[in-house]
Design a protein around this motif. Structure first.
Motif, PDB file in Angstrom:
ATOM      1  N   VAL A   1       0.838  -1.209   0.000  1.00 24.50           N
ATOM      2  CA  VAL A   1       0.000   0.000   0.000  1.00 24.50           C
ATOM      3  C   VAL A   1       0.866   1.250   0.000  1.00 24.50           C
ATOM      4  O   VAL A   1       1.850   1.343   0.742  1.00 24.50           O
TER       5      VAL A   1
ATOM      6  N   ILE B   1      -1.917   6.556   0.947  1.00 23.04           N
ATOM      7  CA  ILE B   1      -3.149   5.815   1.221  1.00 23.04           C
ATOM      8  C   ILE B   1      -3.113   5.251   2.632  1.00 23.04           C
ATOM      9  O   ILE B   1      -4.100   5.316   3.376  1.00 23.04           O
TER      10      ILE B   1
ATOM     11  N   ASN C   1      -3.722   8.097   5.208  1.00 25.43           N
ATOM     12  CA  ASN C   1      -5.072   8.646   5.170  1.00 25.43           C
ATOM     13  C   ASN C   1      -6.097   7.686   5.759  1.00 25.43           C
ATOM     14  O   ASN C   1      -6.939   8.075   6.569  1.00 25.43           O
ATOM     15  N   VAL C   2      -6.036   6.417   5.359  1.00 28.15           N
ATOM     16  CA  VAL C   2      -7.012   5.439   5.829  1.00 28.15           C
ATOM     17  C   VAL C   2      -6.874   5.209   7.333  1.00 28.15           C
ATOM     18  O   VAL C   2      -7.864   5.256   8.082  1.00 28.15           O
ATOM     19  N   ALA C   3      -5.647   4.963   7.791  1.00 28.06           N
ATOM     20  CA  ALA C   3      -5.431   4.710   9.215  1.00 28.06           C
ATOM     21  C   ALA C   3      -5.835   5.906  10.058  1.00 28.06           C
ATOM     22  O   ALA C   3      -6.455   5.761  11.120  1.00 28.06           O
TER      23      ALA C   3
ATOM     24  N   ILE D   1      -7.988   8.483   9.272  1.00 27.79           N
ATOM     25  CA  ILE D   1      -9.416   8.794   9.227  1.00 27.79           C
ATOM     26  C   ILE D   1     -10.231   7.769  10.003  1.00 27.79           C
ATOM     27  O   ILE D   1     -11.105   8.118  10.800  1.00 27.79           O
ATOM     28  N   VAL D   2      -9.951   6.481   9.802  1.00 29.31           N
ATOM     29  CA  VAL D   2     -10.699   5.443  10.523  1.00 29.31           C
ATOM     30  C   VAL D   2     -10.418   5.528  12.018  1.00 29.31           C
ATOM     31  O   VAL D   2     -11.305   5.329  12.852  1.00 29.31           O
TER      32      VAL D   2
ATOM     33  N   ALA E   1      -7.965   0.460  14.284  1.00 28.45           N
ATOM     34  CA  ALA E   1      -7.274   1.424  13.430  1.00 28.45           C
ATOM     35  C   ALA E   1      -6.083   2.064  14.142  1.00 28.45           C
ATOM     36  O   ALA E   1      -5.004   2.221  13.555  1.00 28.45           O
TER      37      ALA E   1
END
Length: 409
Positions: free
Chosen positions: A132, A136, A139-141, A143-144, A281
């Protein structure tokens, strides 16, 4: 919109760095035993990590090089290898705790024992790092992980006596059931959890990963001023929840499920669902950070090719170090050691290693050879020197207090 996206590194650092398994467990333990009497340590830690993370980010943006590269060059191999040894050991302990934290969070969701989840967690972390992209991933880690705001929401839902909470925080009193040495032992633990060394190494190396320059200094400050204070607010919320619900019932936190009890009482199953998502997360983000930091420190010290912006084949030793670190952490947990116990020891040992991390950063950020006109201001240096005294005191006191108190028992 670009500015909102730009703080993603800070949010990830806050959710997966400042608010990792160490902070979650330590603040819950402290709240269940001391109430709000140790909450004052959290803003002290937040200010400290903001101060030094901003230095590390500025060094990376101005020089285009990560902190550990410059530390070795500036201090020489002999001094830097001491820093490397301490940092890598603490980082490995923290990584082990974070893998265990993922397993415990998944246990809350599934009811399956954490030992079954350890290899799954380690493999998932490796897969994300291997495949990954950095942007990405962060951002994913990040935000979640914001699902952990449920801690703050739960405090309001419980409708506490705000005056009593504020009074206990401003005028702390040690409960009759606790001793002064134990109080200061946990004060050091909270401080160590807030200023864990891997946070600044990840922040600095992440800035290089994203190609920051002098033009990104405002972005660096924004990351610091948004991310770490957010983590601090949620840490206070965790301690407040334990104070409101667990302390009156004399329930001392010994498992992650007990951390969830106040949230369940406040918001029921829906709140617990948000909590579990946030815990997974946050611990996963911290595991990503600590795994990457294990590769960053060794690769930068030895001058190896490193970074997620490079293909794995072009940074083979960097990736090999991370794989070995994940394997060692998983094997330690496979022995059956309690992840919560690993977490509690890791934050105290982090405090011991603090001078070896933050003194070199202060030296480098004052060196015009690397920083030009962007060296620290007098005000920054004055505050940093005060913090060095605090850091040194915490470092020297940690082991004696651990022995005297039996690790806070």
């Amino acid at each position: 919109m670009k500015r909102l996206v730009g703080v993603a590194l800070g949010v990830l650092t806050a959710i997966g760095g400042f608010l990792d398994i160490g902070d979650i467990v330590t603040n819950a333990v402290v709240g269940s035993r001391f109430g709000m009497a140790l909450v004052w340590v959290i803003p002290v830690g937040v200010l400290g990590i903001c101060l030094f993370a901003n230095m590390a980010g500025r060094v990376a943006a101005v020089s285009g090089r990560a902190t550990f590269e410059i530390i070795r060059e500036r201090l020489g191999a002999r001094w830097a290898v001491v820093n490397l040894g301490a940092s890598f050991f603490i980082n490995l302990m923290t990584l082990t705790a974070e893998i265990g934290g993922i397993a415990l969070a998944l246990q809350l969701a599934s009811g399956i024992g954490p030992l079954m989840w350890v290899p799954v967690a380690a493999f998932a972390v490796w897969l994300v790092i291997w495949r990954v992209r950095f942007s990405i991933m962060e951002n994913v880690a990040g935000i979640v992980g914001l699902s952990l705001i449920v801690f703050a929401v739960a405090v309001f839902l419980l409708k506490p006596d705000w005056g009593a909470l504020a009074h206990a925080a401003v005028l702390p009193a040690i409960p009759d059931t606790e001793s002064l040495p134990v109080y200061w032992y946990y004060a050091i633990a909270i401080f160590g959890a807030a200023m864990t060394p891997y946070e600044v190494f990840f922040f600095s190396s992440g800035a290089v990963e994203e190609g920051w320059t002098v033009k990104d200094l405002a972005r660096s400050r924004m990351n610091v001023l948004v991310g770490f204070p957010l983590g601090g607010i949620l840490s206070i919320a965790i301690a407040a929840l334990a104070t409101i619900t667990l302390l009156p019932q004399q329930i001392q936190v010994e498992s992650l499920s007990q951390v969830a009890l106040p949230v369940a009482e406040a918001g029921g199953k829906l709140a617990v669902a948000f909590l579990i998502v946030g815990l997974v997360a946050a611990t996963f983000g911290a595991a990503l950070e600590t795994t990457l930091s294990s590769g960053y420190t060794l690769a930068q010290f030895f001058g190896w090719s490193w970074g997620k912006f490079r293909r794995p084949a072009a940074a083979a030793r960097f990736h090999l170090v991370m794989i070995i670190s994940l394997f060692v952490g998983a094997m330690i947990l496979a022995t059956g050691v309690d992840p919560i116990l690993v977490t509690e020891y890791s934050v105290v040992f982090s405090a011991i290693a603090l001078p070896l991390t933050y003194l070199p950063i202060l030296i480098v950020s004052n060196d015009p050879e690397y920083m030009g006109e962007r060296v620290n201001t007098r005000k920054v240096n004055a505050v940093a020197q005060i913090y060095l005294v605090i850091i040194l005191a915490a470092s020297l006191s940690a082991i004696p207090l651990m022995v005297i108190t039996g690790a806070g028992q």
